[in-house]
Design an enzyme around this catalytic site. Structure first.
Site, PDB file in Angstrom:
ATOM      1  CE  LYS A  30      -6.359  -3.821   4.356  1.00 13.67           C
ATOM      2  NZ  LYS A  30      -6.129  -4.111   6.107  1.00 13.67           N
ATOM      3  CG  ASP A  48      -7.373  -7.353   6.923  1.00 11.40           C
ATOM      4  OD1 ASP A  48      -6.440  -7.104   7.835  1.00 11.40           O
ATOM      5  OD2 ASP A  48      -7.706  -6.694   6.037  1.00 11.40           O
ATOM      6  CB  CYS A  80       0.910  -6.182  14.046  1.00 10.60           C
ATOM      7  SG  CYS A  80       2.096  -4.873  13.589  1.00 10.60           S
ATOM      8  NE  ARG A 121       0.235  -8.569   2.505  1.00  9.79           N
ATOM      9  CZ  ARG A 121      -0.341  -8.220   3.913  1.00  9.79           C
ATOM     10  NH1 ARG A 121      -1.619  -8.790   4.244  1.00  9.79           N
ATOM     11  NH2 ARG A 121       0.077  -7.292   4.483  1.00  9.79           N
ATOM     12  CE1 TYR A 165       1.444  -6.987  -3.452  1.00  8.78           C
ATOM     13  CE2 TYR A 165       0.369  -5.336  -1.912  1.00  8.78           C
ATOM     14  CZ  TYR A 165       1.037  -6.648  -2.331  1.00  8.78           C
ATOM     15  OH  TYR A 165       1.523  -7.462  -1.055  1.00  8.78           O
ATOM     16  NE  ARG A 176      -2.375  -1.232   3.431  1.00  5.54           N
ATOM     17  CZ  ARG A 176      -1.777  -0.385   4.395  1.00  5.54           C
ATOM     18  NH1 ARG A 176      -1.511   0.805   4.518  1.00  5.54           N
ATOM     19  NH2 ARG A 176      -0.993  -0.979   5.391  1.00  5.54           N
ATOM     20  CG  HIS A 211      -6.881  -2.842  10.149  1.00  7.25           C
ATOM     21  ND1 HIS A 211      -5.614  -2.544  10.338  1.00  7.25           N
ATOM     22  CD2 HIS A 211      -6.814  -4.261   9.235  1.00  7.25           C
ATOM     23  CE1 HIS A 211      -4.779  -3.263   9.484  1.00  7.25           C
ATOM     24  NE2 HIS A 211      -5.457  -4.484   8.832  1.00  7.25           N
ATOM     25  CB  SER A 230      -0.621  -3.572   7.923  1.00  9.23           C
ATOM     26  OG  SER A 230      -1.624  -2.928   7.854  1.00  9.23           O
TER      27      SER A 230
HETATM   28  P1  GTP Z   1      -2.530  -7.787   7.602  1.00 10.96           P
HETATM   29  O1  GTP Z   1      -2.851  -8.637   6.851  1.00 10.96           O
HETATM   30  O2  GTP Z   1      -1.235  -6.841   6.804  1.00 10.96           O
HETATM   31  O3  GTP Z   1      -3.482  -6.941   8.092  1.00 10.96           O
HETATM   32  O4  GTP Z   1      -1.492  -8.572   8.661  1.00 10.96           O
HETATM   33  P2  GTP Z   1      -2.007  -9.335   9.980  1.00 10.96           P
HETATM   34  O5  GTP Z   1      -2.045  -8.553  11.037  1.00 10.96           O
HETATM   35  O6  GTP Z   1      -2.714 -10.322   9.620  1.00 10.96           O
HETATM   36  O7  GTP Z   1      -0.400 -10.113  10.388  1.00 10.96           O
HETATM   37  P3  GTP Z   1      -0.120 -11.695  10.290  1.00 10.96           P
HETATM   38  O8  GTP Z   1      -0.887 -12.631  11.257  1.00 10.96           O
HETATM   39  O9  GTP Z   1      -0.332 -12.010   8.580  1.00 10.96           O
HETATM   40  O10 GTP Z   1       1.348 -11.742  10.607  1.00 10.96           O
HETATM   41  C1  GTP Z   1       2.315 -10.736  10.287  1.00 10.96           C
HETATM   42  C2  GTP Z   1       3.562 -11.237  10.571  1.00 10.96           C
HETATM   43  O11 GTP Z   1       3.667 -11.467  11.997  1.00 10.96           O
HETATM   44  C3  GTP Z   1       3.956 -12.785  10.088  1.00 10.96           C
HETATM   45  O12 GTP Z   1       5.493 -12.869   9.508  1.00 10.96           O
HETATM   46  C4  GTP Z   1       4.069 -13.805  11.336  1.00 10.96           C
HETATM   47  O13 GTP Z   1       4.907 -14.554  11.169  1.00 10.96           O
HETATM   48  C5  GTP Z   1       4.203 -12.367  12.443  1.00 10.96           C
HETATM   49  N1  GTP Z   1       3.690 -13.266  13.662  1.00 10.96           N
HETATM   50  C6  GTP Z   1       2.172 -13.215  13.898  1.00 10.96           C
HETATM   51  N2  GTP Z   1       1.847 -13.632  15.042  1.00 10.96           N
HETATM   52  C7  GTP Z   1       2.980 -13.793  15.481  1.00 10.96           C
HETATM   53  C8  GTP Z   1       3.309 -14.111  17.150  1.00 10.96           C
HETATM   54  O14 GTP Z   1       2.461 -14.356  18.057  1.00 10.96           O
HETATM   55  N3  GTP Z   1       4.610 -13.820  17.681  1.00 10.96           N
HETATM   56  C9  GTP Z   1       5.636 -13.589  16.685  1.00 10.96           C
HETATM   57  N4  GTP Z   1       6.579 -13.155  17.069  1.00 10.96           N
HETATM   58  N5  GTP Z   1       5.452 -13.110  15.506  1.00 10.96           N
HETATM   59  C10 GTP Z   1       4.011 -13.309  14.790  1.00 10.96           C
HETATM   60  C1  SPV Z   2      -2.899  -4.502   5.337  1.00  7.59           C
HETATM   61  O1  SPV Z   2      -1.842  -3.884   4.821  1.00  7.59           O
HETATM   62  O2  SPV Z   2      -3.365  -4.304   6.603  1.00  7.59           O
HETATM   63  C2  SPV Z   2      -3.219  -5.556   4.600  1.00  7.59           C
HETATM   64  C3  SPV Z   2      -2.858  -6.045   3.404  1.00  7.59           C
HETATM   65  O3  SPV Z   2      -4.181  -6.356   5.216  1.00  7.59           O
HETATM   66  S1  SPV Z   2      -3.504  -4.718   2.004  1.00  7.59           S
HETATM   67  O4  SPV Z   2      -4.710  -5.534   1.395  1.00  7.59           O
HETATM   68  O5  SPV Z   2      -2.379  -4.694   1.099  1.00  7.59           O
HETATM   69  O6  SPV Z   2      -3.790  -3.491   2.611  1.00  7.59           O
HETATM   70 MN    MN Z   3      -4.994  -5.414   7.143  1.00  4.48          MN
END
Ligand code: GTP
Ligand code: SPV
Ligand code: MN
Length: 591
Positions: A215, A284, A259, A376, A206, A78, A235, A257
């Site tokens: 979003k 999400d 996290c 992704r 993207y 983004r 979110h 994002s």
């Molecule tokens: P968006 O799709 O961008 O909104 O992200 P999201 O909040 O769904 O994040 P996601 O669950 O995909 O995690 C992002 C990164 O954080 C990945 O590389 C995971 O491996 C890492 N991660 C997730 N949960 C944990 C955790 O409990 N501990 C640690 N150390 N890393 C984590």
């Molecule tokens: C984020 O960035 O919080 C996502 C991925 O969930 S995107 O759809 O590219 O914004």
């Molecule tokens: Mn997101």
């Protein structure tokens, strides 16, 4: 519908017909293709994408139904600096959004869109955000010249005739126009017109920039409508937690994002928690509205996940590995010689040789990463082995807890609970997090990301906090509010908390707090677990001392934190609710 009339017009809605005609007159495509969401259509468009080199068919023995896509290397995340909220008054967009007057932006983007689809196809993509028949669901139509967007929207939303059915003869639908242009950052704009329920996105192909239901509609336009109509667009993931006795609790959690939302939403509890079941409603986005019984009800408006690939493996997230083994589009991961996919942190050996996300030869000696850090997957939620059946419930699920969480190497303890609703709003409003690869910018730098909505709030952030405070009156039984941080590190840079499935221990404390079953200790930040009643049994190599370390509150660090929060408060001052200033004063007094 037979193969011959694929793409034929499939609606008689006059507002839709007129608008598509108007946009086609502007963009001048060679043809207009009306999507209906059928499987034949998906097969035909996938074949065409493969023929054109937009998708690569992956090894179908290993990955049935899976395809590979590379985005332009200048277009991998983004772009917040190119994202605009175009309200008539600049003040309405607030100090955290880029703003341009609607008239000016329409003129600029219509100029860029004019004739931009010559030699191309304009796809009409009708989609429904939310379960069919849900009073919270919304209809959007995205016009795009990207077949990758069409196929992705087919996964991420309930796409096709179902949207026209929900719409009926009316004209209440989000008007979204997406033109790829030449995919150049200088001609990249993601513009929102909340007062017209319209979006124009140009110059990108993207994810969050172009899958307009996600979003753009579900969060930026959604948050704007939510304030007017008395609901929340957040979110947030939504999960159901079932105890061994069959008690179900629903939790919504906002982490910025990349996290941890997707991982938390589908986590596998450790062996010690036999009989506990975690199921996913959303990973999400949550739309939440007070129900007739005075509780807050949430739906997931999406039907698929656009999730972070790197770091996913059978140890961190076995459910995700199963989910990604079929019918998935991979974007910007690495490609092995046998047409399998690879990424940093995947199980098994590192490939001796592969193509990196840019298509260049890569070996383990290469300095760059093989998969882009923001690579992704796009996968239907039906692939999720722990999908909750409630994901399709039109009325949504009643939320017992709202959890905020950032990515913080220091300062912020593993878990604490707000004293009350306004304190919870303060905790969400002042959230900080290290930036990630999900958006253009400096990864690792701490910034304020209120309620994980900094890039997604479609109006003034101070007014958004006011909306959160006001909604308390409409919710007789408000959710309890918590804050978590899975990412705290020691001086050696190692994570203090094992994370992933072990987060179940924190979740169980949250569930027990909501049910009034477990005690807590008062701290400067809020209620924190009594170490004696926090369940650490069966957790290898983790003792009470380590728990106290990950829970520790360093008053010096917190005084610095309050100063950092002050910067956001200064920026928002004009519309900042006084309640939050009082909350800050109370915190300072406790430190
Ligand atoms: P968006 O799709 O961008 O909104 O992200 P999201 O909040 O769904 O994040 P996601 O669950 O995909 O995690 C992002 C990164 O954080 C990945 O590389 C995971 O491996 C890492 N991660 C997730 N949960 C944990 C955790 O409990 N501990 C640690 N150390 N890393 C984590
Ligand atoms: C984020 O960035 O919080 C996502 C991925 O969930 S995107 O759809 O590219 O914004
Ligand atoms: Mn997101």
């Amino acid at each position: 519908m037979t193969k011959d009339n694929l793409g034929a017009c499939n609606t008689s809605n006059k507002a839709v017909l007129a608008w598509v005609q108007e946009m086609a007159n502007l963009c001048r495509p060679d043809q207009v293709f009306w999507c209906n969401g059928s499987n034949e259509e998906k097969v035909a468009l996938t074949e065409e994408a493969v023929r054109k080199g937009i998708l690569i068919k992956l090894n179908q023995k290993k990955l049935p139904g899976c395809y590979y896509h590379r985005s332009n290397p200048n277009d991998v995340a983004r772009v917040e600096q190119s994202t605009f909220i175009c309200t008539v008054d600049q003040e309405e967009a607030g100090p955290t959004n880029n703003w341009m007057a609607p008239r000016e932006m329409y003129q600029k983007l219509r100029g860029l869109a004019a004739g931009s689809m010559r030699g191309r196809t304009l796809y009409v993509v009708p989609y429904l955000m939310g379960p069919p028949g849900s009073p919270l669901a919304k209809v959007g139509i995205e016009l795009t010249d990207s077949i990758y967007v069409v196929l992705s929207m087919g996964i991420m939303t309930r796409m096709g005739d179902v949207a026209y059915q929900q719409l009926g003869p009316g004209d209440e639908f989000n008007r979204g126009l997406h033109c790829m242009l030449d995919v150049h950052p200088e001609r990249r704009f993601i513009a929102h017109f909340p007062q017209d329920n319209a979006i124009i996105s140009v110059g990108s192909n993207y994810g969050g920039n172009v899958l307009l239901g996600k979003k753009c509609l579900a969060l930026r336009i959604g948050s704007y409508l939510g304030r007017q109509e008395g609901w929340f667009a957040e979110h947030m993931l939504i999960q159901s937690i079932e105890s061994p006795s069959g008690e179900k609790t629903y939790v919504a959690a906002a982490f910025p994002s990349a996290c941890g939302k997707t991982n938390f939403a589908m986590m596998i509890p450790p062996a010690h928690f036999r009989g506990w079941k975690i199921r996913t409603i959303g990973d999400d986005i949550a739309w939440m509205k007070p129900g007739p019984d005075g509780r807050l009800y949430a739906i997931n408006p999406e039907a698929g996940y656009f999730g972070v690939v790197p770091g996913t493996n059978s140890k961190s997230n076995r459910n995700a590995m199963e989910m990604l083994s079929h019918d998935t589009i991979y974007t910007n991961v690495a490609l092995t010689p046998d047409l399998d996919v690879w990424w940093e942190g995947k199980d098994g050996p590192v490939p001796k040789e592969c193509l990196d996300w840019k298509g260049n030869k890569w070996t383990p000696d290469s300095k760059e990463k093989a998969a882009h850090p923001n690579s992704r997957f796009t996968t239907p939620m039906a692939n999720n082995p722990v999908l909750a059946p409630e994901a399709n419930t039109p009325d949504g699920v009643p939320i017992s807890a709202i959890v905020f969480g950032g990515r913080r190497r220091d300062t912020v303890p593993l878990v604490f609970q707000a004293f009350n609703w306004v304190h919870g709003v303060y905790i969400g409003a002042t959230m900080g997090s290290e930036m990630t690869a999900a958006a253009d910018g400096v990864a690792g730098q701490v910034r304020r990301d209120p309620m994980a909505m900094l890039p997604f709030c479609g109006y003034d952030m101070g007014d958004y906090f006011r909306h959160w405070i006001n909604m308390h009156r409409a919710i007789k039984h408000p959710p309890r509010v918590f804050h978590v941080n899975w990412f705290r590190k020691n001086a050696q840079g190692e994570y203090l908390w094992p994370g992933f499935g072990e987060n179940m221990r924190v979740l169980k404390w949250i569930v027990d707090r909501c049910a009034g079953r477990v005690d807590a200790v008062e701290s400067a930040l809020g209620w924190i677990p009594n170490p004696k009643s926090f369940d650490l049994r069966g957790l290898q190599k983790f003792n009470l001392e380590q728990f106290e370390q990950v829970q520790s509150i360093n008053h010096g660090e917190w005084r610095r934190e309050v100063l950092m929060q002050e910067e956001l408060f200064m920026k928002l001052y004009g519309h900042l609710p006084k309640e939050l200033i009082f909350q800050r004063e109370l915190l300072v007094a406790r430190l």
